[in-house]
Design a protein around this motif. Structure first.
Motif, short mmCIF file in Angstrom:
data_model
loop_
_atom_site.label_atom_id
_atom_site.label_comp_id
_atom_site.label_asym_id
_atom_site.label_seq_id
_atom_site.Cartn_x
_atom_site.Cartn_y
_atom_site.Cartn_z
N ALA A 12 -10.74 -22.63 8.37
CA ALA A 12 -11.44 -20.67 7.60
C ALA A 12 -12.34 -20.28 8.51
CB ALA A 12 -11.48 -20.76 6.43
N VAL A 13 -13.19 -21.18 8.61
CA VAL A 13 -13.69 -19.92 9.78
C VAL A 13 -13.41 -20.44 11.23
CG1 VAL A 13 -16.62 -21.01 10.97
CG2 VAL A 13 -16.04 -21.51 8.47
N LEU A 14 -13.27 -21.41 12.17
CA LEU A 14 -12.73 -20.54 13.44
C LEU A 14 -11.69 -20.29 13.67
CD1 LEU A 14 -12.43 -25.20 13.79
CD2 LEU A 14 -14.21 -23.59 14.59
N MET A 15 -10.36 -19.97 12.26
CA MET A 15 -9.13 -19.30 12.50
C MET A 15 -9.75 -18.26 13.03
SD MET A 15 -6.71 -20.28 13.02
CE MET A 15 -5.19 -19.49 13.28
N PRO A 16 -10.64 -17.05 11.94
CA PRO A 16 -11.19 -15.89 12.50
C PRO A 16 -11.78 -16.12 13.38
CG PRO A 16 -11.27 -16.43 10.16
CD PRO A 16 -10.76 -17.38 11.15
N ALA B 234 -11.99 -17.60 16.44
CA ALA B 234 -10.92 -17.71 18.01
C ALA B 234 -10.07 -16.32 17.50
CB ALA B 234 -9.52 -18.80 17.32
N TYR B 235 -10.11 -16.10 16.99
CA TYR B 235 -8.46 -14.35 16.76
C TYR B 235 -10.14 -13.67 17.62
CZ TYR B 235 -6.80 -9.25 16.28
OH TYR B 235 -5.89 -8.48 16.12
N VAL B 236 -11.68 -13.88 17.13
CA VAL B 236 -12.47 -12.40 17.91
C VAL B 236 -12.88 -13.07 18.92
CG1 VAL B 236 -15.15 -11.92 17.79
CG2 VAL B 236 -14.02 -11.98 15.65
N GLN C 189 0.06 -14.51 23.34
CA GLN C 189 -0.28 -15.07 22.53
C GLN C 189 -0.92 -14.83 21.67
OE1 GLN C 189 0.47 -16.88 25.42
NE2 GLN C 189 2.22 -17.49 24.94
N SER C 190 -2.38 -13.69 22.17
CA SER C 190 -3.61 -13.15 21.04
C SER C 190 -2.86 -12.09 20.46
CB SER C 190 -4.71 -13.02 22.04
OG SER C 190 -4.69 -14.34 22.38
N ASP C 191 -1.76 -11.27 21.15
CA ASP C 191 -1.04 -9.77 20.80
C ASP C 191 -1.17 -9.93 19.58
OD1 ASP C 191 -0.74 -7.17 20.98
OD2 ASP C 191 0.92 -6.73 22.22
N TYR C 192 -1.61 -10.04 18.23
CA TYR C 192 -1.57 -10.07 17.28
C TYR C 192 -2.72 -9.15 16.24
CZ TYR C 192 -3.54 -14.53 16.33
OH TYR C 192 -5.07 -15.49 16.21
N ASP C 193 -2.44 -9.18 15.00
CA ASP C 193 -3.43 -8.32 14.23
C ASP C 193 -3.84 -9.54 13.28
OD1 ASP C 193 -3.27 -5.47 15.31
OD2 ASP C 193 -1.66 -5.60 13.62
N PRO C 194 -5.04 -9.73 12.38
CA PRO C 194 -5.74 -10.19 12.23
C PRO C 194 -4.88 -10.13 10.89
CG PRO C 194 -7.17 -8.88 12.14
CD PRO C 194 -5.93 -8.18 13.18
N TYR C 195 -4.85 -11.37 10.16
CA TYR C 195 -4.32 -11.45 8.92
C TYR C 195 -4.70 -12.35 7.60
CZ TYR C 195 -1.40 -15.54 11.44
OH TYR C 195 -1.61 -16.60 11.94
N LEU D 272 -15.05 -12.37 11.51
CA LEU D 272 -14.18 -10.63 11.87
C LEU D 272 -14.88 -9.52 12.44
CD1 LEU D 272 -10.41 -11.56 10.26
CD2 LEU D 272 -10.59 -11.81 12.38
N ALA D 273 -15.89 -9.21 11.18
CA ALA D 273 -16.35 -7.84 11.70
C ALA D 273 -17.28 -7.97 12.38
CB ALA D 273 -17.13 -7.52 9.94
N ARG D 274 -17.64 -8.66 12.91
CA ARG D 274 -18.27 -9.09 14.83
C ARG D 274 -17.54 -9.02 15.20
NH1 ARG D 274 -22.86 -12.19 13.78
NH2 ARG D 274 -24.10 -12.41 15.83
N GLY D 275 -15.66 -8.78 15.37
CA GLY D 275 -15.70 -8.06 16.89
C GLY D 275 -15.05 -7.03 16.12
N GLY D 276 -15.48 -6.44 15.55
CA GLY D 276 -14.91 -4.91 14.75
C GLY D 276 -13.35 -5.39 14.17
N TYR D 277 -13.22 -6.24 13.66
CA TYR D 277 -11.51 -6.33 13.01
C TYR D 277 -11.88 -6.55 11.48
CZ TYR D 277 -10.62 -8.00 18.49
OH TYR D 277 -10.45 -7.81 19.11
N SER D 278 -11.05 -6.69 11.45
CA SER D 278 -10.34 -6.70 9.29
C SER D 278 -9.09 -7.01 9.18
CB SER D 278 -11.05 -5.39 8.54
OG SER D 278 -10.50 -3.94 9.24
#
Length: 258
Positions: free
Chosen positions: A40-44, A46-48, A56-62, A138-144
């Protein structure tokens, strides 16, 4: 009626003491919890930190990214549940258990309550922690991501329900097979190997695969896609599989000698 309730309560207390008495049980349950929270911690993260140039990284967080490995990590609890009963057969402790509780149904039901309760708590708490931490990371990278109330209930409660039912299935397999190694192999085969055999013989095999226990039950934890199996219907299929194996285990448990 009161004696039945007393017998069952006593059986649950006894099974809880036996469960806590083995360090290996605590270790396996703890490892399951830690792995789910770690995912749960590593997946976000990894996205950031992902490579922006990777296709492979061209997707929105979900939201499902937080618990998308829970389905497979949960196999540890299914294996743990097989050990709860097979270790008793191997050591001969099952004879002492049945002497203390001659009526066999409360014993089997008590074991199921213990493993299901542990799985449910691990699932709900780990998912809850994940959905508290993931948005912050996710917010640390500007994502949500958008998490509706209905999805939150499905993902958090569903994690608990999935991890509650899977060990009951493992326990039932353990009752049927009795062998420690044999039970573990049957659980792994039923969850990971047999479901993909139909795909070898037919392109339509993928449709059959999704109706096996892990594949169907884990729909509660994955992205809802048009045309795919409904999450709660998938959980219902897992329940159906579990019911069948539990009934078979119950019959064998009553008919065979300890």
């Amino acid at each position: 009626m009161g004696s039945v309730r007393a017998g069952f309560t006593g059986a649950v207390n006894s099974e809880w003491i036996k469960f806590c008495g083995l360090i290996s049980n605590k270790v396996l349950a703890g490892v399951t919890f830690v792995l789910i929270v770690a995912n749960a911690v590593l997946m976000p993260w990894a996205y950031v930190l992902r490579d922006r140039g990777s296709v492979q990284s061209d997707y929105d967080p979900y939201p499902e990214m937080v618990i998308d490995k829970t389905a497979y990590i949960g196999l540890i609890l299914a294996i743990l549940a097989t050990l709860v009963i097979t270790n008793e057969y191997r050591s001969g402790q099952i004879k002492t258990t049945l002497l203390a509780t001659p009526t066999r149904t409360p014993v089997l039901a008590a074991k199921a309550v213990i493993v299901a309760g542990i799985g449910f708590v691990i699932g709900v708490v780990s998912a809850g922690i994940g959905y508290v931490l993931a948005p912050v990371i996710l917010a640390r990278g500007g994502y949500s991501y958008i998490l509706t109330t209905s999805d939150a209930v499905r993902l958090v409660l569903g994690s608990g329900l999935y991890l509650a039912v899977l060990p009951i299935l493992g326990l039932a397999v353990g009752v049927l097979v009795r062998s420690v190694v044999g039970s573990v192999l049957v659980v792994l085969a039923l969850m990971l190997i047999v479901p993909y055999v139909p795909q070898i013989f037919s392109a339509a095999g993928a449709i059959i695969t999704q109706y096996f226990p892990l594949q169907a039950g884990s729909r509660l934890l994955t992205v809802i896609e048009p045309g795919s199996l409904d999450p709660w219907a998938g959980f219902g299929i897992l329940l159906f599989w579990t019911l069948i194996v539990v009934v078979m285990a119950g019959i064998a448990y009553h008919r065979r000698d300890a």
